[in-house]
Write a protein that holds these residues in place. Structure first.
Motif, PDB file in Angstrom:
ATOM      1  N   ASN A 175      51.682   8.236  23.145  1.00 47.11           N
ATOM      2  CA  ASN A 175      53.050   8.151  23.671  1.00 47.11           C
ATOM      3  C   ASN A 175      53.091   7.813  25.165  1.00 47.11           C
ATOM      4  O   ASN A 175      54.141   7.913  25.789  1.00 47.11           O
ATOM      5  CB  ASN A 175      53.797   9.455  23.412  1.00 47.11           C
ATOM      6  CG  ASN A 175      53.162  10.633  24.143  1.00 47.11           C
ATOM      7  OD1 ASN A 175      52.104  10.492  24.746  1.00 47.11           O
ATOM      8  ND2 ASN A 175      53.799  11.780  24.084  1.00 47.11           N
ATOM      9  N   GLY A 176      51.941   7.438  25.714  1.00 47.84           N
ATOM     10  CA  GLY A 176      51.904   7.065  27.123  1.00 47.84           C
ATOM     11  C   GLY A 176      51.461   8.171  28.059  1.00 47.84           C
ATOM     12  O   GLY A 176      51.228   7.924  29.256  1.00 47.84           O
ATOM     13  N   TRP A 177      51.340   9.392  27.560  1.00 45.02           N
ATOM     14  CA  TRP A 177      50.875  10.538  28.345  1.00 45.02           C
ATOM     15  C   TRP A 177      49.440  10.279  28.801  1.00 45.02           C
ATOM     16  O   TRP A 177      48.562   9.995  28.006  1.00 45.02           O
ATOM     17  CB  TRP A 177      50.976  11.750  27.436  1.00 45.02           C
ATOM     18  CG  TRP A 177      50.372  13.039  27.876  1.00 45.02           C
ATOM     19  CD1 TRP A 177      50.132  13.496  29.128  1.00 45.02           C
ATOM     20  CD2 TRP A 177      49.953  14.091  26.988  1.00 45.02           C
ATOM     21  NE1 TRP A 177      49.586  14.756  29.088  1.00 45.02           N
ATOM     22  CE2 TRP A 177      49.473  15.148  27.789  1.00 45.02           C
ATOM     23  CE3 TRP A 177      49.946  14.237  25.602  1.00 45.02           C
ATOM     24  CZ2 TRP A 177      48.982  16.347  27.240  1.00 45.02           C
ATOM     25  CZ3 TRP A 177      49.462  15.420  25.067  1.00 45.02           C
ATOM     26  CH2 TRP A 177      48.988  16.463  25.875  1.00 45.02           C
ATOM     27  N   GLU A 178      49.209  10.327  30.120  1.00 43.56           N
ATOM     28  CA  GLU A 178      47.885  10.063  30.670  1.00 43.56           C
ATOM     29  C   GLU A 178      47.297  11.324  31.293  1.00 43.56           C
ATOM     30  O   GLU A 178      48.021  12.170  31.822  1.00 43.56           O
ATOM     31  CB  GLU A 178      47.937   8.948  31.716  1.00 43.56           C
ATOM     32  CG  GLU A 178      48.168   7.574  31.133  1.00 43.56           C
ATOM     33  CD  GLU A 178      47.974   6.469  32.157  1.00 43.56           C
ATOM     34  OE1 GLU A 178      47.456   6.761  33.267  1.00 43.56           O
ATOM     35  OE2 GLU A 178      48.344   5.317  31.847  1.00 43.56           O
ATOM     36  N   VAL A 179      45.978  11.413  31.218  1.00 43.99           N
ATOM     37  CA  VAL A 179      45.247  12.568  31.737  1.00 43.99           C
ATOM     38  C   VAL A 179      44.067  12.054  32.545  1.00 43.99           C
ATOM     39  O   VAL A 179      43.364  11.127  32.116  1.00 43.99           O
ATOM     40  CB  VAL A 179      44.741  13.462  30.592  1.00 43.99           C
ATOM     41  CG1 VAL A 179      43.929  14.627  31.146  1.00 43.99           C
ATOM     42  CG2 VAL A 179      45.913  13.963  29.762  1.00 43.99           C
ATOM     43  N   ALA A 180      43.868  12.627  33.719  1.00 46.13           N
ATOM     44  CA  ALA A 180      42.712  12.286  34.542  1.00 46.13           C
ATOM     45  C   ALA A 180      42.093  13.576  35.061  1.00 46.13           C
ATOM     46  O   ALA A 180      42.800  14.457  35.559  1.00 46.13           O
ATOM     47  CB  ALA A 180      43.118  11.386  35.702  1.00 46.13           C
ATOM     48  N   MET A 181      40.768  13.685  34.933  1.00 48.77           N
ATOM     49  CA  MET A 181      40.052  14.864  35.428  1.00 48.77           C
ATOM     50  C   MET A 181      38.958  14.408  36.379  1.00 48.77           C
ATOM     51  O   MET A 181      38.099  13.605  36.022  1.00 48.77           O
ATOM     52  CB  MET A 181      39.448  15.657  34.270  1.00 48.77           C
ATOM     53  CG  MET A 181      38.689  16.906  34.700  1.00 48.77           C
ATOM     54  SD  MET A 181      38.197  17.904  33.267  1.00 48.77           S
ATOM     55  CE  MET A 181      37.246  19.202  34.079  1.00 48.77           C
ATOM     56  N   ASN A 182      39.011  14.939  37.595  1.00 50.47           N
ATOM     57  CA  ASN A 182      38.025  14.624  38.623  1.00 50.47           C
ATOM     58  C   ASN A 182      36.948  15.710  38.630  1.00 50.47           C
ATOM     59  O   ASN A 182      37.202  16.842  39.029  1.00 50.47           O
ATOM     60  CB  ASN A 182      38.706  14.536  39.991  1.00 50.47           C
ATOM     61  CG  ASN A 182      37.736  14.157  41.101  1.00 50.47           C
ATOM     62  OD1 ASN A 182      36.564  13.854  40.846  1.00 50.47           O
ATOM     63  ND2 ASN A 182      38.214  14.170  42.332  1.00 50.47           N
ATOM     64  N   PHE A 183      35.760  15.358  38.172  1.00 53.25           N
ATOM     65  CA  PHE A 183      34.641  16.300  38.145  1.00 53.25           C
ATOM     66  C   PHE A 183      33.891  16.332  39.474  1.00 53.25           C
ATOM     67  O   PHE A 183      33.032  17.193  39.681  1.00 53.25           O
ATOM     68  CB  PHE A 183      33.653  15.911  37.047  1.00 53.25           C
ATOM     69  CG  PHE A 183      34.151  16.130  35.648  1.00 53.25           C
ATOM     70  CD1 PHE A 183      33.799  17.260  34.938  1.00 53.25           C
ATOM     71  CD2 PHE A 183      34.980  15.196  35.040  1.00 53.25           C
ATOM     72  CE1 PHE A 183      34.247  17.467  33.650  1.00 53.25           C
ATOM     73  CE2 PHE A 183      35.426  15.385  33.746  1.00 53.25           C
ATOM     74  CZ  PHE A 183      35.070  16.522  33.044  1.00 53.25           C
ATOM     75  N   GLY A 184      34.181  15.388  40.358  1.00 53.76           N
ATOM     76  CA  GLY A 184      33.414  15.237  41.577  1.00 53.76           C
ATOM     77  C   GLY A 184      33.761  16.246  42.655  1.00 53.76           C
ATOM     78  O   GLY A 184      34.713  17.029  42.552  1.00 53.76           O
ATOM     79  N   ALA A 185      32.965  16.188  43.744  1.00 58.66           N
ATOM     80  CA  ALA A 185      33.163  17.088  44.880  1.00 58.66           C
ATOM     81  C   ALA A 185      34.102  16.499  45.924  1.00 58.66           C
ATOM     82  O   ALA A 185      34.472  17.186  46.885  1.00 58.66           O
ATOM     83  CB  ALA A 185      31.811  17.398  45.526  1.00 58.66           C
ATOM     84  N   GLU A 186      34.510  15.218  45.725  1.00 55.32           N
ATOM     85  CA  GLU A 186      35.406  14.554  46.668  1.00 55.32           C
ATOM     86  C   GLU A 186      36.670  14.092  45.948  1.00 55.32           C
ATOM     87  O   GLU A 186      36.659  13.852  44.739  1.00 55.32           O
ATOM     88  CB  GLU A 186      34.712  13.340  47.296  1.00 55.32           C
ATOM     89  CG  GLU A 186      33.442  13.661  48.071  1.00 55.32           C
ATOM     90  CD  GLU A 186      33.715  14.540  49.279  1.00 55.32           C
ATOM     91  OE1 GLU A 186      34.839  14.436  49.845  1.00 55.32           O
ATOM     92  OE2 GLU A 186      32.830  15.332  49.663  1.00 55.32           O
ATOM     93  N   PRO A 187      37.766  13.951  46.690  1.00 57.00           N
ATOM     94  CA  PRO A 187      39.008  13.465  46.071  1.00 57.00           C
ATOM     95  C   PRO A 187      38.838  12.051  45.516  1.00 57.00           C
ATOM     96  O   PRO A 187      37.990  11.281  45.976  1.00 57.00           O
ATOM     97  CB  PRO A 187      40.018  13.492  47.218  1.00 57.00           C
ATOM     98  CG  PRO A 187      39.450  14.424  48.224  1.00 57.00           C
ATOM     99  CD  PRO A 187      37.964  14.292  48.106  1.00 57.00           C
ATOM    100  N   ALA A 188      39.633  11.724  44.520  1.00 54.68           N
ATOM    101  CA  ALA A 188      39.662  10.392  43.928  1.00 54.68           C
ATOM    102  C   ALA A 188      41.098   9.870  44.005  1.00 54.68           C
ATOM    103  O   ALA A 188      42.032  10.603  44.322  1.00 54.68           O
ATOM    104  CB  ALA A 188      39.170  10.428  42.488  1.00 54.68           C
ATOM    105  N   GLU A 189      41.270   8.609  43.696  1.00 57.72           N
ATOM    106  CA  GLU A 189      42.607   8.016  43.724  1.00 57.72           C
ATOM    107  C   GLU A 189      43.432   8.558  42.563  1.00 57.72           C
ATOM    108  O   GLU A 189      42.963   8.602  41.416  1.00 57.72           O
ATOM    109  CB  GLU A 189      42.510   6.500  43.626  1.00 57.72           C
ATOM    110  CG  GLU A 189      43.868   5.799  43.719  1.00 57.72           C
ATOM    111  CD  GLU A 189      43.742   4.297  43.636  1.00 57.72           C
ATOM    112  OE1 GLU A 189      44.780   3.615  43.527  1.00 57.72           O
ATOM    113  OE2 GLU A 189      42.595   3.806  43.676  1.00 57.72           O
TER     114      GLU A 189
END
Length: 551
Positions: free
Chosen positions: A508-522
């Motif tokens: 349905n267009g729902w997006e998920v992003a998970m940052n596993f890193g130690a620094e910020p991501a876009e």
């Protein structure tokens, strides 16, 4: 959320496929009668709390009469309630209350073994060799002229020998605690009695069953038993191991499925089956139990590639079986994930995560509680967005950490007593929940609880978190409510992302992003629906998950 009428008349047999299921360890949830032990009335008193979590079902760990030699998994009577927890009328009232709140009931079934206080086992001990009573269990003659040596040198899962003498030259098998004699599932009487048990609880309104040690029922023990070393060397993925994951176990579950499907809607079941991945689909097939636990994320490192690989593999396995997969981060048998994620990876990859820390009483290695909670919140938000069922363990919605410093005199787990100096057991994840900041039990009841609670429980109590919009409890409530509105077809599409970020889109267009890193991501473009940590501008912080709705 479903209404009471929806639960009562639900014709959609697939409600469980993407359900949010909350595991209640009843003796540690809420104590209504003030004896220090949680009970059914205590659970009923917290229906409003469960409803506010927007759950589809609760899974009730064993509530049957038991000496608690293994936390209730030593069952005296499969068709009754432990009198310390209530009576059958209390159970019926609990089911009615849950259904009225739109929440279904799943109960634990423990078919591999009874307790040694079960009427069958007491009859077996009072009966002679070769009797029908002993044939319900696995009795063998001991070795040597007087039968004084065990039939084999097998070791139980909790340490110590797996065979116990009964004084007449015979021994019984107990793969778990000595108080848990293994049943003989080649015996027709055993099979028929469990069919009666499944009907008994289904007739009382139970919607599904969690099957303990589902891969262990069928056994083939030849006259000459292998040694422990021989057992350890045998393959476990071909259906021929004498103790585990034998092909014929599915004949048992085919009979169970006939019982489940005789109800409308059919009763559901989920297998606790620790088997090789290619063996999982048969347990989860529509002809069998219908669903099986996937513990891979529970054991995975906090790593982008590891999480993505686990998701891909288990969605593929679910497609093979025609079932949906399950996601688990914590339960009553493992170190809570808010603690696991705050500890360094063990030097020995074969060592259980958190083992050394538990053995040290929570001293070494140093636990980074803040990081553990941040990662736990991110992982939980990731799991709740995946297609399939999410199984939650009581207290994880509070961000509870494991309790490591339980005094020896207060411990209850048989692994602690049978493996002194080697295991401390699972009591640390079973400590009663903190509801308020008040002693003696942080609102659990009016008496000191059956396992001691640490002072730091006051800072994570429900009363502290429920009005804090940034608390872990608030995060779970928001996530589970959103999940109900956003959940759709059991599919996901992987999206391009930075190396330490895992990103996907639901239909349905729902997006998920998970940052596993130690620094910020876009931060992906779109409207932020929910984030596991505070956001700053258009950045996705380290160790953070975000739910987005594209513009």
């Amino acid at each position: 959320m479903l209404s009471r009428d929806d639960v009562a008349s639900e014709s959609d047999a697939s409600w469980w496929r993407q359900a949010a299921v909350y595991q209640i360890y009843p003796r540690s949830f809420a104590d209504a009668d003030g004896d220090g032990l949680g009970d059914l009335a205590g659970i009923r008193s917290r229906i409003g709390y469960l409803s506010a979590l927007h759950l589809d079902a609760v899974w009730l760990s064993p509530f049957y009469p038991s000496a608690l030699a293994d936390g209730g998994y030593d069952v005296d009577d499969y068709r009754d309630v432990d009198p310390r927890l209530g009576i059958l009328a209390d159970f019926d009232a609990l089911v009615d209350d849950l259904h009225a709140a739109g929440i279904r009931m799943i109960v634990d079934i423990v078919p591999n073994h009874t307790s040694n206080r079960h009427e069958w086992f007491r009859e077996a001990l009072a009966s002679p060799r070769g009797s029908a009573a002993r044939a319900r269990y696995i009795f063998r003659d001991g070795r040597g002229p007087d039968g004084a040596e065990p039939p084999a040198d097998w070791t139980s899962a909790f340490g110590g020998p797996a065979w116990e003498p009964v004084g007449d030259g015979q021994w019984y098998l107990h793969y778990f605690a000595v108080e848990q004699p293994d049943l003989n599932w080649d015996n027709r009487e055993v099979r028929d009695d469990f069919l009666r048990t499944l009907r008994f609880w289904s007739d009382r309104g139970v919607d599904g069953f969690r099957i303990d040690v589902a891969h262990g029922l069928a056994k083939k023990l030849d006259e000459h038993l292998p040694s422990q070393a021989d057992l350890d060397a045998l393959p476990k993925g071909d259906g021929g191991h004498p103790l585990w994951d034998r092909d014929e176990v599915h004949d048992i579950y085919a009979e169970w499925r006939t019982v489940f499907d005789s109800y409308s809607p059919p009763r559901t079941a989920v297998a606790e089956a620790w088997v090789q991945s290619h063996r999982v689909p048969r347990y989860a097939s529509p002809e069998g139990l219908g669903q099986a636990f996937n513990f891979d994320l529970l054991e995975a490192d906090f790593d982008a590639d590891a999480f993505r690989r686990v998701v891909e593999d288990n969605l593929a396995l679910a497609a093979q079986s025609g079932s949906s997969t399950t996601w688990v981060l914590s339960n009553h048998d493992v170190v809570r994930h808010a603690t696991r994620y705050g500890l360094p990876e063990p030097a020995n990859p074969k060592e259980k995560h958190g083992y050394a820390w538990l053995m040290s009483g929570g001293v070494s290695p140093v636990l980074n509680r803040e990081r553990g909670l941040r990662r736990a919140r991110a992982a939980s938000l990731f799991v709740l967005a995946l297609p399939g069922s999410a199984y939650l363990y009581q207290g994880e919605e509070l961000g509870l950490q494991e309790v490591a410093d339980i005094p020896a005199e207060s411990r209850q787990d048989p692994a602690f007593f049978r493996n002194p100096g080697v295991e401390v057991g699972r009591d640390g994840c079973r400590v009663p929940l903190p509801w308020t900041t008040d002693r003696p039990s942080f609102g659990f009841g009016t008496a000191p609880p059956h396992l001691p609670q640490p002072d730091w429980f006051a800072s994570v109590a429900v009363s502290v978190q429920e009005h804090d919009p940034d608390s872990t409890l608030s995060l779970y409530r928001k996530a589970l409510e959103l999940r109900h509105r956003l959940q759709t077809a059991e599919q996901l599409e992987w999206l391009d992302s930075a190396p330490d970020v895992v990103r996907f889109r639901r239909p349905n267009g729902w997006e998920v992003a998970m940052n596993f890193g130690a620094e910020p991501a876009e931060l992906p473009a779109g409207t932020v629906l929910l984030a596991s940590s505070p956001l700053a501008g258009r950045q996705l912080p380290a160790e953070t998950t975000v739910w987005m709705q594209p513009s």
